[in-house]
Design a protein around this motif. Structure first.
Motif, mmCIF file in Angstrom:
data_model
loop_
_atom_site.group_PDB
_atom_site.id
_atom_site.type_symbol
_atom_site.label_atom_id
_atom_site.label_comp_id
_atom_site.label_asym_id
_atom_site.label_seq_id
_atom_site.Cartn_x
_atom_site.Cartn_y
_atom_site.Cartn_z
ATOM 1 N N UNK A 250 0.856 -1.107 0.052
ATOM 2 C CA UNK A 250 -0.128 -0.157 0.024
ATOM 3 C C UNK A 250 0.819 1.122 -0.177
ATOM 4 N N UNK A 251 1.839 1.132 0.938
ATOM 5 C CA UNK A 251 2.763 2.455 1.056
ATOM 6 C C UNK A 251 3.572 2.729 -0.288
ATOM 7 N N UNK A 252 4.035 1.577 -0.965
ATOM 8 C CA UNK A 252 4.953 1.744 -1.942
ATOM 9 C C UNK A 252 4.026 2.105 -3.133
ATOM 10 N N UNK A 253 2.885 1.523 -3.324
ATOM 11 C CA UNK A 253 1.927 2.181 -4.515
ATOM 12 C C UNK A 253 1.543 3.534 -4.141
ATOM 13 N N UNK A 254 1.461 3.978 -3.102
ATOM 14 C CA UNK A 254 0.893 5.514 -3.028
ATOM 15 C C UNK A 254 2.068 6.388 -3.165
ATOM 16 N N UNK A 255 3.576 5.707 -3.005
ATOM 17 C CA UNK A 255 4.582 6.867 -3.252
ATOM 18 C C UNK A 255 5.048 6.549 -4.713
ATOM 19 N N UNK A 256 4.479 5.595 -5.413
ATOM 20 C CA UNK A 256 4.753 5.279 -6.874
ATOM 21 C C UNK A 256 6.154 4.644 -6.906
ATOM 22 N N UNK A 257 6.557 3.908 -5.801
ATOM 23 C CA UNK A 257 8.225 3.431 -5.372
ATOM 24 C C UNK A 257 8.336 2.285 -6.716
ATOM 25 N N UNK A 258 9.415 2.304 -7.005
ATOM 26 C CA UNK A 258 10.060 1.187 -7.979
ATOM 27 C C UNK A 258 9.834 -0.309 -7.010
ATOM 28 N N UNK A 259 9.211 -1.195 -7.249
ATOM 29 C CA UNK A 259 9.312 -2.536 -6.540
ATOM 30 C C UNK A 259 10.221 -3.407 -7.175
ATOM 31 N N UNK A 260 11.158 -4.086 -6.364
ATOM 32 C CA UNK A 260 12.083 -5.076 -6.985
ATOM 33 C C UNK A 260 11.386 -6.401 -6.879
ATOM 34 N N UNK A 261 10.950 -6.754 -5.737
ATOM 35 C CA UNK A 261 10.287 -8.196 -5.511
ATOM 36 C C UNK A 261 9.346 -8.138 -4.311
ATOM 37 N N UNK A 262 8.535 -8.958 -4.210
ATOM 38 C CA UNK A 262 7.791 -9.374 -3.101
ATOM 39 C C UNK A 262 8.130 -10.469 -2.072
#
Length: 426
Positions: A250-262
């Motif tokens: 949720x936080x990553x999506x709100x920031x528009x952050x790059x996501x390396x992996x889950x």
């Protein structure tokens, strides 16, 4: 309440073969070793006179520490951890909190086995000479185990959990899982997780005395670390730090952050030093249980695992580890996942190993490759009797792994296994 999804949004590393993520990635793809001769170990008459340690100029520290912080700084683990941690924070697109209000939803879990050995030695001499007043104001923070997390927490202004864990070689992997658990439960949004390890003779001397370090490769350092090899003769000591920004989706999506992996989940346990387990040897039943529980908590099946980044230290326990993976996954021969060990390239970075190796694991998922195991052309016959030769690649190749398991097994019969997955927004 259903656990929240947790992702990785930042990476930082101080490794023997790369002092930033870009150099580190290039080195693991090309099979470039960071192990070299150490003159100090030779002068001190160590049997093993080689090691893996990050190589950088002292001026490099000016990018991470101010003049006051640098005054009297003599703790390699502190240096490694701060550099890797700050790089990961920046890589995640996060800013330094310069307000008077802490970041209540952000924390630090940064582990270590030992911190500030050289600073502690310096302090002992000054005290014994009656110069206690000349110790300096930073001696305590450089020598207390939690100094690394406290230092990073203060630099970043974190107001959530700020702590240091210590579980021998499984420290880094455990720190990542501690961060995962806290965020998945809704008790934090962002945690800088990782681990660091001091370098030098006062850290490595005990292992040299145990005669578990190789001594036949002092004139050929890059050939010394030989995980899964028939000619493996002990682990090469190493040091450094790895850091990951662990964040709620949720936080990553709100920031528009790059996501390396889950992070899907994982498990930590101990063999209780029973059934063959000891201070220095694993209880195989516990290792297998740790892997199985990691798979179960992640909601996947053993057949879903595409690759494994093992602990694999280049000791007599390597064939046992492969056997434990085979038993836990109920997979062998051609059905076994690809498996590699970063220690062939950097040595055994002790408490920092799990975090540095996790950075390598995540890069494989994100960039679509499997790095090769150098010095393993002569695969151990006990390993070859369990899995096919091609499951242990000696060269890097393109491969789109969806799920990779990363495990660490440490002195004291402690285990940690984390399951990483390629990020999918669905």
């Amino acid at each position: 309440m259903k656990n929240r999804r947790v992702v990785i949004t930042g990476l930082g590393v101080m490794a023997p073969n790369g002092t930033n993520v870009s150099k580190f990635k290039e080195s693991i793809i090309n099979g470039t070793s960071g192990i070299r001769g150490v003159e100090e170990l030779k002068n001190l008459k160590f049997s093993c006179q080689i090691a893996g340690l990050p190589n950088y100029n002292e001026n490099y520290l000016n990018n991470y520490f101010n003049k006051i912080q640098l005054r009297g700084l003599k703790a390699s683990g502190m240096e490694y951890g701060v550099i890797a941690g700050m790089d990961a924070w920046k890589d995640a697109g996060l800013c330094i909190n310069d307000s008077e209000v802490p970041l209540w939803d952000a924390g630090v879990i940064f582990g270590t086995g030992i911190l500030g050995v050289d600073k502690f030695r310096e302090a002992i001499y000054k005290v014994d000479e009656g110069n206690v007043r000349r110790l300096g104001s930073t001696t305590v923070i450089q020598t207390m185990a939690s100094g690394i997390s406290a230092f990073l927490g203060g630099m970043l202004g974190c107001g959530n959990v700020v702590t240091t864990n210590s579980s021998a070689c499984s420290t880094g992997t455990e720190a990542i899982l501690m961060a995962y658990d806290r965020i998945a439960a809704g008790n934090a949004e962002i945690i800088l997780a990782g681990s660091t390890s001091d370098s030098g003779p006062y850290v490595w001397g005990g292992f040299d005395a145990m005669r578990i370090l190789p001594y036949k490769y002092n004139d050929n350092p890059t050939k010394a670390s030989r995980p899964m090899s028939a000619t493996a003769s002990g682990f090469v000591p190493g040091s450094g730090a790895g850091a990951l920004v662990v964040e709620s989706l949720d936080s990553a999506q709100k920031r528009g952050a790059k996501i390396y992996a889950e992070i899907l989940g994982g498990h930590v346990n101990s063999g209780g030093q029973r059934n063959g387990g000891s201070m220095t040897a694993p209880n195989s039943e516990a290792v297998q249980q740790c892997i199985k529980n990691a798979i179960n908590t992640s909601g996947i099946h053993a057949n879903d695992i595409d690759a494994i980044n093992g602990h694999l230290t280049a000791t007599t326990k390597d064939p046992t580890e492969i056997k434990n993976w085979c038993e836990a996954l109920d997979r062998k021969e051609t059905d076994f996942p690809y498996i590699n060990s970063l220690k062939s390239l950097v040595g055994h970075c002790l408490a920092a190993s799990g975090s540095i190796e996790s950075v390598a694991t995540i890069l494989q998922i994100n960039e679509g490759f499997i790095f090769g195991n150098i010095n393993c052309e002569d695969l151990h016959p006990e390993i070859q009797s369990q899995i096919n030769r091609d499951r242990v690649p000696t060269k890097t190749f393109d491969f789109s792994a969806n799920i990779i398991a990363k495990a660490s097994f440490g002195f004291g019969d402690v285990n940690a296994c984390v399951i990483f997955k390629k990020y999918n927004s669905i």
